[in-house]
Enzyme design. Structure first.
Site, PDB file in Angstrom:
ATOM      1  N   TYR A 159      -7.009   0.014   5.230  1.00  0.00           N
ATOM      2  CA  TYR A 159      -5.689   0.458   4.760  1.00  0.00           C
ATOM      3  C   TYR A 159      -4.644  -0.555   5.193  1.00  0.00           C
ATOM      4  O   TYR A 159      -3.593  -0.239   5.718  1.00  0.00           O
ATOM      5  CB  TYR A 159      -5.391   1.853   5.337  1.00  0.00           C
ATOM      6  CG  TYR A 159      -4.314   2.614   4.586  1.00  0.00           C
ATOM      7  CD1 TYR A 159      -4.548   3.114   3.312  1.00  0.00           C
ATOM      8  CD2 TYR A 159      -3.065   2.842   5.166  1.00  0.00           C
ATOM      9  CE1 TYR A 159      -3.569   3.808   2.630  1.00  0.00           C
ATOM     10  CE2 TYR A 159      -2.077   3.549   4.487  1.00  0.00           C
ATOM     11  CZ  TYR A 159      -2.344   4.030   3.217  1.00  0.00           C
ATOM     12  OH  TYR A 159      -1.374   4.734   2.530  1.00  0.00           O
ATOM     13  N   SER A 181      -3.018  -4.646   3.977  1.00  0.00           N
ATOM     14  CA  SER A 181      -2.230  -5.192   2.877  1.00  0.00           C
ATOM     15  C   SER A 181      -2.745  -4.708   1.515  1.00  0.00           C
ATOM     16  O   SER A 181      -2.042  -4.029   0.773  1.00  0.00           O
ATOM     17  CB  SER A 181      -2.254  -6.727   2.965  1.00  0.00           C
ATOM     18  OG  SER A 181      -1.589  -7.299   1.876  1.00  0.00           O
ATOM     19  N   SER A 213      -8.670   4.169  14.160  1.00  0.00           N
ATOM     20  CA  SER A 213      -7.778   3.262  13.426  1.00  0.00           C
ATOM     21  C   SER A 213      -6.325   3.727  13.484  1.00  0.00           C
ATOM     22  O   SER A 213      -6.024   4.905  13.290  1.00  0.00           O
ATOM     23  CB  SER A 213      -8.227   3.191  11.960  1.00  0.00           C
ATOM     24  OG  SER A 213      -7.204   2.599  11.182  1.00  0.00           O
ATOM     25  N   ASP A 240     -12.089 -10.117   5.687  1.00  0.00           N
ATOM     26  CA  ASP A 240     -13.353 -10.731   5.276  1.00  0.00           C
ATOM     27  C   ASP A 240     -14.314 -10.932   6.443  1.00  0.00           C
ATOM     28  O   ASP A 240     -15.521 -10.780   6.293  1.00  0.00           O
ATOM     29  CB  ASP A 240     -13.060 -12.067   4.575  1.00  0.00           C
ATOM     30  CG  ASP A 240     -12.233 -11.852   3.317  1.00  0.00           C
ATOM     31  OD1 ASP A 240     -12.728 -11.204   2.380  1.00  0.00           O
ATOM     32  OD2 ASP A 240     -11.066 -12.304   3.292  1.00  0.00           O
ATOM     33  N   THR A 241     -13.772 -11.260   7.624  1.00  0.00           N
ATOM     34  CA  THR A 241     -14.621 -11.503   8.786  1.00  0.00           C
ATOM     35  C   THR A 241     -15.255 -10.218   9.311  1.00  0.00           C
ATOM     36  O   THR A 241     -16.258 -10.262  10.019  1.00  0.00           O
ATOM     37  CB  THR A 241     -13.805 -12.150   9.924  1.00  0.00           C
ATOM     38  OG1 THR A 241     -12.602 -11.384  10.109  1.00  0.00           O
ATOM     39  CG2 THR A 241     -13.435 -13.585   9.586  1.00  0.00           C
ATOM     40  N   HIS A 297     -12.140 -10.338  -2.770  1.00  0.00           N
ATOM     41  CA  HIS A 297     -12.364 -11.758  -2.501  1.00  0.00           C
ATOM     42  C   HIS A 297     -13.873 -11.925  -2.339  1.00  0.00           C
ATOM     43  O   HIS A 297     -14.539 -11.057  -1.781  1.00  0.00           O
ATOM     44  CB  HIS A 297     -11.619 -12.172  -1.224  1.00  0.00           C
ATOM     45  CG  HIS A 297     -11.824 -13.598  -0.799  1.00  0.00           C
ATOM     46  ND1 HIS A 297     -11.777 -14.659  -1.682  1.00  0.00           N
ATOM     47  CD2 HIS A 297     -12.088 -14.134   0.417  1.00  0.00           C
ATOM     48  CE1 HIS A 297     -11.997 -15.795  -1.020  1.00  0.00           C
ATOM     49  NE2 HIS A 297     -12.185 -15.496   0.254  1.00  0.00           N
ATOM     50  N   GLY A 322      -0.529  -7.414  -0.847  1.00  0.00           N
ATOM     51  CA  GLY A 322      -0.577  -5.989  -1.137  1.00  0.00           C
ATOM     52  C   GLY A 322       0.786  -5.327  -1.302  1.00  0.00           C
ATOM     53  O   GLY A 322       0.944  -4.451  -2.155  1.00  0.00           O
ATOM     54  N   GLU A 343      15.326 -31.563   6.547  1.00  0.00           N
ATOM     55  CA  GLU A 343      14.845 -32.402   5.460  1.00  0.00           C
ATOM     56  C   GLU A 343      13.407 -32.069   5.069  1.00  0.00           C
ATOM     57  O   GLU A 343      13.083 -31.976   3.890  1.00  0.00           O
ATOM     58  CB  GLU A 343      14.954 -33.877   5.883  1.00  0.00           C
ATOM     59  CG  GLU A 343      14.814 -34.848   4.753  1.00  0.00           C
ATOM     60  CD  GLU A 343      15.791 -34.598   3.600  1.00  0.00           C
ATOM     61  OE1 GLU A 343      16.975 -34.359   3.872  1.00  0.00           O
ATOM     62  OE2 GLU A 343      15.343 -34.642   2.444  1.00  0.00           O
ATOM     63  N   SER A 362      18.295 -35.301  -8.276  1.00  0.00           N
ATOM     64  CA  SER A 362      18.998 -36.505  -8.732  1.00  0.00           C
ATOM     65  C   SER A 362      18.003 -37.521  -9.323  1.00  0.00           C
ATOM     66  O   SER A 362      16.804 -37.450  -9.059  1.00  0.00           O
ATOM     67  CB  SER A 362      19.715 -37.157  -7.551  1.00  0.00           C
ATOM     68  OG  SER A 362      18.740 -37.702  -6.662  1.00  0.00           O
TER      69      SER A 362
HETATM   70  P1  NAD Z   1      -5.662  -6.707   6.196  1.00  0.00           P
HETATM   71  O1  NAD Z   1      -5.949  -7.560   7.357  1.00  0.00           O
HETATM   72  O2  NAD Z   1      -4.259  -6.545   5.740  1.00  0.00           O
HETATM   73  O3  NAD Z   1      -6.155  -5.226   6.398  1.00  0.00           O
HETATM   74  C1  NAD Z   1      -7.387  -4.887   6.832  1.00  0.00           C
HETATM   75  C2  NAD Z   1      -7.487  -3.411   7.180  1.00  0.00           C
HETATM   76  O4  NAD Z   1      -8.848  -3.190   7.514  1.00  0.00           O
HETATM   77  C3  NAD Z   1      -6.707  -2.997   8.420  1.00  0.00           C
HETATM   78  O5  NAD Z   1      -5.412  -2.577   8.135  1.00  0.00           O
HETATM   79  C4  NAD Z   1      -7.555  -1.852   8.905  1.00  0.00           C
HETATM   80  O6  NAD Z   1      -7.244  -0.680   8.180  1.00  0.00           O
HETATM   81  C5  NAD Z   1      -8.960  -2.266   8.553  1.00  0.00           C
HETATM   82  N1  NAD Z   1      -9.712  -2.900   9.654  1.00  0.00           N
HETATM   83  C6  NAD Z   1      -9.348  -3.967  10.414  1.00  0.00           C
HETATM   84  N2  NAD Z   1     -10.286  -4.262  11.322  1.00  0.00           N
HETATM   85  C7  NAD Z   1     -11.264  -3.361  11.136  1.00  0.00           C
HETATM   86  C8  NAD Z   1     -12.510  -3.142  11.772  1.00  0.00           C
HETATM   87  N3  NAD Z   1     -12.926  -3.910  12.796  1.00  0.00           N
HETATM   88  N4  NAD Z   1     -13.292  -2.135  11.298  1.00  0.00           N
HETATM   89  C9  NAD Z   1     -12.885  -1.364  10.263  1.00  0.00           C
HETATM   90  N5  NAD Z   1     -11.701  -1.522   9.643  1.00  0.00           N
HETATM   91  C10 NAD Z   1     -10.921  -2.502  10.067  1.00  0.00           C
HETATM   92  O7  NAD Z   1      -6.606  -7.238   5.010  1.00  0.00           O
HETATM   93  P2  NAD Z   1      -6.174  -7.660   3.525  1.00  0.00           P
HETATM   94  O8  NAD Z   1      -5.308  -8.874   3.600  1.00  0.00           O
HETATM   95  O9  NAD Z   1      -5.715  -6.460   2.780  1.00  0.00           O
HETATM   96  O10 NAD Z   1      -7.575  -8.149   2.959  1.00  0.00           O
HETATM   97  C11 NAD Z   1      -8.537  -7.267   2.436  1.00  0.00           C
HETATM   98  C12 NAD Z   1      -9.342  -7.998   1.363  1.00  0.00           C
HETATM   99  O11 NAD Z   1      -8.459  -8.345   0.293  1.00  0.00           O
HETATM  100  C13 NAD Z   1      -9.950  -9.319   1.845  1.00  0.00           C
HETATM  101  O12 NAD Z   1     -11.191  -9.479   1.204  1.00  0.00           O
HETATM  102  C14 NAD Z   1      -8.965 -10.362   1.348  1.00  0.00           C
HETATM  103  O13 NAD Z   1      -9.540 -11.630   1.170  1.00  0.00           O
HETATM  104  C15 NAD Z   1      -8.564  -9.738   0.028  1.00  0.00           C
HETATM  105  N6  NAD Z   1      -7.280 -10.196  -0.535  1.00  0.00           N
HETATM  106  C16 NAD Z   1      -6.163 -10.214   0.229  1.00  0.00           C
HETATM  107  C17 NAD Z   1      -4.952 -10.615  -0.327  1.00  0.00           C
HETATM  108  C18 NAD Z   1      -3.693 -10.633   0.490  1.00  0.00           C
HETATM  109  O14 NAD Z   1      -2.700 -11.191   0.028  1.00  0.00           O
HETATM  110  N7  NAD Z   1      -3.622 -10.050   1.676  1.00  0.00           N
HETATM  111  C19 NAD Z   1      -4.881 -10.983  -1.685  1.00  0.00           C
HETATM  112  C20 NAD Z   1      -6.033 -10.905  -2.464  1.00  0.00           C
HETATM  113  C21 NAD Z   1      -7.231 -10.513  -1.872  1.00  0.00           C
END
Ligand code: NAD
Ligand code: MG
Length: 343
Positions: free
Chosen positions: A30, A32, A56, A88-89, A112, A138, A231, A256
């Site tokens: 929950y 971004s 969480s 992703d990690t 992703h 998000g 700059e 310019s």
């Molecule tokens: P984020 O870091 O904003 O949110 C991740 C959420 O995952 C956290 O708020 C939490 O609810 C949960 N979380 C975190 N650690 C956890 C854990 N150890 N165990 C269980 N839940 C956990 O992530 P995001 O940026 O929304 O990215 C999510 C996916 O969307 C990724 O695959 C990312 O590549 C993809 N994505 C992100 C964006 C962007 O702009 N942020 C854009 C396009 C795609």
């Protein structure tokens, strides 16, 4: 290079949310993307469960917004579509917890493609695997949806066990508002490789290295750090805004003649094309992905060093002081109206 525009763009009329409104969707995470997908889908009439750990800090937010929250395994157990929106990690670990809940014909969805493309998650063959990825952070996915608009997005089908993966992905994209702006189809491979290359060579790595080096060259030559900061960093936004609105020509037309001639003749000298090609190669052959996966397993030792060096760099120190001192207070919006300085 071909100048033909061949990509199909899908809009609202090409998708039907009712294709997935008999589904239960588990949105895992929950942050971004997670909050935006969950809330937009819910308001589009789709049954959503948010999957979060017991401890969480986002639980209260999701529940206050009227969403049902369960642990990821319970949410995935009830769902027909499981959407991976944790970092992703972290995804490979969350996948272990929900793997047994994926039934034949269910859908595993990403925003992703890293973990699928580099083999960190290997879903069973009888499951649909797809991607719906807004090309936007998000908070914009949420804010534009609330205004009746949307952000552009991508869809990509990796595995089509049921035969209707693409249709359902478009329905999901409509449910979160992306087809209001336009959706294009790509592949996991293309999404991942262009994304990693772009952030390394141009957007995040290339730009910061150029700004930092430009700042250092001026300061080392005896110019004031304050002038060097304005700059090389502050004015960058003005230039990028012009490029965003009107492409390179829109930008050249606004600066310019001196800036245009100097830029056109000298820019090439700062770019290492072989270096960029090497970056792409390491993305394509998996070398970067292996390095980053190992780095995470070791608790990110190099990442921490690079970050500390950046944090302590003179550019950062001078910049944070200047952003406080000047009346625009570092508010990026306040500066967009100004024309870029001449030369
Ligand atoms: P984020 O870091 O904003 O949110 C991740 C959420 O995952 C956290 O708020 C939490 O609810 C949960 N979380 C975190 N650690 C956890 C854990 N150890 N165990 C269980 N839940 C956990 O992530 P995001 O940026 O929304 O990215 C999510 C996916 O969307 C990724 O695959 C990312 O590549 C993809 N994505 C992100 C964006 C962007 O702009 N942020 C854009 C396009 C795609
Ligand atoms: Mg990206």
């Amino acid at each position: 290079m071909s100048d033909e525009f061949t990509t199909t763009v899908y809009y609202d009329d090409d998708a039907d949310v009712s294709t997935i409104d008999d589904e239960t969707v588990a949105v895992l995470g929950y942050g971004s993307q997670g909050h935006a997908h969950a809330l937009n889908l819910h308001e589009s009439g789709v049954d959503v469960i948010v999957g979060l750990r017991e401890d969480s800090s986002s639980r209260a937010d999701a529940e206050d917004a009227g969403l049902r929250v369960e642990t990821p395994d319970v949410a995935a157990g009830e769902a027909d579509r499981v959407v991976m929106l944790v970092p992703d990690t972290v995804q490979p670990f969350v996948y272990e917890a929900i793997e047994d809940e994926l039934d034949a014909g269910d859908t595993l969805q990403f925003a992703h493609g890293f973990n699928i493309h580099y083999g960190q998650i290997e879903p069973p063959e009888d499951v649909d695997v797809t991607m719906v990825a807004p090309k936007s952070p998000g908070h914009l996915v949420r804010r534009t949806y609330e205004r009746g608009e949307g952000t552009p997005g991508l869809i990509a089908v990796y595995q089509d066990a049921t035969g209707n993966t693409k249709e359902e992905s478009l329905a999901y994209a409509k449910g979160i508002g992306c087809t209001r702006a336009g959706v294009i189809e790509t592949t996991f491979k293309e999404e991942v490789e262009t994304d990693l290359f772009g952030e390394q060579a141009v957007l995040c790595g290339g730009v910061t290295e150029m700004v930092r080096t430009g700042f250092e060259v001026l300061v080392d030559a005896g110019y004031s750090p304050e002038m060097a900061y304005f700059e090389c960093l502050n004015e960058l936004k003005l230039i990028v805004d012009l490029m965003y609105e009107g492409g390179h020509m829109g930008m050249w037309d606004s600066v310019s003649y001196t800036a245009e001639y100097g830029g056109l003749t000298r820019g090439e000298e700062v770019i290492d094309r072989d270096g960029m090609e090497k970056i792409l190669e390491e993305v394509q052959n998996g070398e970067f992905a292996r390095e980053w996966i190992n780095e995470n397993q070791a608790n990110r030792p190099s990442y921490k060093q690079y970050r500390a060096a950046e944090e302590n760099h003179q550019l950062e120190v001078v910049g944070s002081r200047l952003r406080e001192l000047f009346s625009w207070g570092g508010d990026a919006e306040a500066q967009t109206e100004e024309a870029p300085a001449d030369d």
